[in-house]
Design a protein around this motif. Structure first.
Motif, PDB file in Angstrom:
ATOM      1  N   ASP A  79       0.842  -1.058   0.109  1.00 54.61           N
ATOM      2  CA  ASP A  79       0.219  -0.065   0.019  1.00 54.61           C
ATOM      3  C   ASP A  79       0.739   1.341   0.015  1.00 54.61           C
ATOM      4  O   ASP A  79       0.589   2.294  -0.716  1.00 54.61           O
ATOM      5  CB  ASP A  79      -0.915  -0.017   1.581  1.00 54.61           C
ATOM      6  N   ALA A  80       1.919   1.320   0.821  1.00 54.21           N
ATOM      7  CA  ALA A  80       2.784   2.365   0.939  1.00 54.21           C
ATOM      8  C   ALA A  80       3.435   2.750  -0.511  1.00 54.21           C
ATOM      9  O   ALA A  80       3.549   3.883  -0.961  1.00 54.21           O
ATOM     10  CB  ALA A  80       3.872   2.258   2.022  1.00 54.21           C
ATOM     11  N   VAL A  81       4.199   1.569  -1.064  1.00 54.29           N
ATOM     12  CA  VAL A  81       4.660   1.822  -2.431  1.00 54.29           C
ATOM     13  C   VAL A  81       3.793   2.186  -3.525  1.00 54.29           C
ATOM     14  O   VAL A  81       3.874   3.070  -4.109  1.00 54.29           O
ATOM     15  CB  VAL A  81       5.541   0.327  -2.543  1.00 54.29           C
ATOM     16  N   THR A  82       2.686   1.628  -3.591  1.00 49.27           N
ATOM     17  CA  THR A  82       1.799   2.042  -4.787  1.00 49.27           C
ATOM     18  C   THR A  82       1.009   3.074  -4.608  1.00 49.27           C
ATOM     19  O   THR A  82       0.791   3.975  -5.310  1.00 49.27           O
ATOM     20  CB  THR A  82       0.662   0.818  -4.728  1.00 49.27           C
ATOM     21  N   ARG A  83       0.784   3.722  -3.168  1.00 48.25           N
ATOM     22  CA  ARG A  83       0.090   5.015  -2.968  1.00 48.25           C
ATOM     23  C   ARG A  83       1.348   6.099  -3.155  1.00 48.25           C
ATOM     24  O   ARG A  83       1.056   7.346  -3.855  1.00 48.25           O
ATOM     25  CB  ARG A  83      -0.626   4.963  -1.799  1.00 48.25           C
ATOM     26  N   ASN A  84       2.358   6.088  -2.542  1.00 47.14           N
ATOM     27  CA  ASN A  84       3.473   6.971  -2.394  1.00 47.14           C
ATOM     28  C   ASN A  84       4.357   6.884  -3.499  1.00 47.14           C
ATOM     29  O   ASN A  84       4.923   8.112  -4.139  1.00 47.14           O
ATOM     30  CB  ASN A  84       3.975   6.929  -1.059  1.00 47.14           C
ATOM     31  N   VAL A  85       4.805   5.964  -4.042  1.00 47.44           N
ATOM     32  CA  VAL A  85       5.926   5.834  -5.181  1.00 47.44           C
ATOM     33  C   VAL A  85       5.175   5.868  -6.695  1.00 47.44           C
ATOM     34  O   VAL A  85       5.500   6.578  -7.338  1.00 47.44           O
ATOM     35  CB  VAL A  85       6.930   4.562  -5.022  1.00 47.44           C
ATOM     36  N   ASN A 103       1.765   6.329  -7.080  1.00 46.84           N
ATOM     37  CA  ASN A 103       0.785   7.176  -7.060  1.00 46.84           C
ATOM     38  C   ASN A 103      -0.241   6.399  -7.793  1.00 46.84           C
ATOM     39  O   ASN A 103      -1.234   6.964  -8.448  1.00 46.84           O
ATOM     40  CB  ASN A 103       0.929   8.357  -8.024  1.00 46.84           C
ATOM     41  N   PRO A 151      -3.329   4.224  -5.723  1.00 51.36           N
ATOM     42  CA  PRO A 151      -3.414   3.620  -4.545  1.00 51.36           C
ATOM     43  C   PRO A 151      -4.194   2.528  -4.657  1.00 51.36           C
ATOM     44  O   PRO A 151      -5.070   2.021  -5.574  1.00 51.36           O
ATOM     45  CB  PRO A 151      -4.493   4.722  -4.006  1.00 51.36           C
TER      46      PRO A 151
END
Length: 170
Positions: free
Chosen positions: A37-43, A45, A47
């Motif tokens: 979740d952190a990678v797909t959401r923040n890296v 973009n 979510p």
């Protein structure tokens, strides 16, 4: 103690150990899901809308599966003001009284969880979210784990009685 009771205790203790091992392994599932979740959401973009809910379901499963293991290994929280000063037989007497309170509580919880599972099945209950997952699997796991906790509680009854009789079951 009769052999059938010793076998019951041995089998239920093994089931509780297995349940604890499974609960411990769920930590890795939660970490992987939150990392995704952190990678797909923040890296990237992009979510992933189901990750947080899956982690919540996994955490619930972690708590449910950890219950029998915690009972078996006597790792639950207790007030130690009086208990630590008792002899082994005194502890067994006190534990034999309190385990019946636990059995009553677990019985009430089991009745409520069965009712909740029946409702979820009858209405195809789902979470209100973008992912919209069914809650039937987690409610079924709750029922199964409460049954296992009840079995472990009766195993504790047998262990406490054996201690009082001077022939502890390890």
């Amino acid at each position: 103690m009769p052999g059938i009771i010793r076998n019951y205790v041995r089998i239920v203790d093994r089931l509780s150990d297995w349940s604890g091992w499974l609960a411990a392994s769920l930590i890795f599932v939660m970490v992987a899901t939150l990392l995704l979740d952190a990678v797909t959401r923040n890296v990237l973009n992009i979510p992933v809308h189901w990750a947080i809910e899956l982690t919540q379901f996994t955490l619930a499963a972690y708590y449910f599966l950890g219950g029998p293991f915690t009972l078996k290994n006597d790792e639950h929280v207790r007030m130690d003001l009086i208990y630590s000063h008792l002899s082994e037989r005194g502890k067994a007497r006190l534990d034999l009284v309190t385990v019946w309170c636990l059995i009553f509580y677990l019985g009430v919880m089991l009745a409520g969880s069965i009712s909740s599972l029946q409702y979820a099945i009858a209405t195809d209950e789902r979470r209100f979210s973008m992912w919209n997952p069914s809650v039937i699997p987690i409610k079924a796991l709750m029922v199964a784990c409460l049954v296992l906790m009840l079995l472990q509680a009766f195993s504790l009854v047998f262990k406490h009685i054996a201690t009082l009789r001077g022939e502890p079951i390890a």
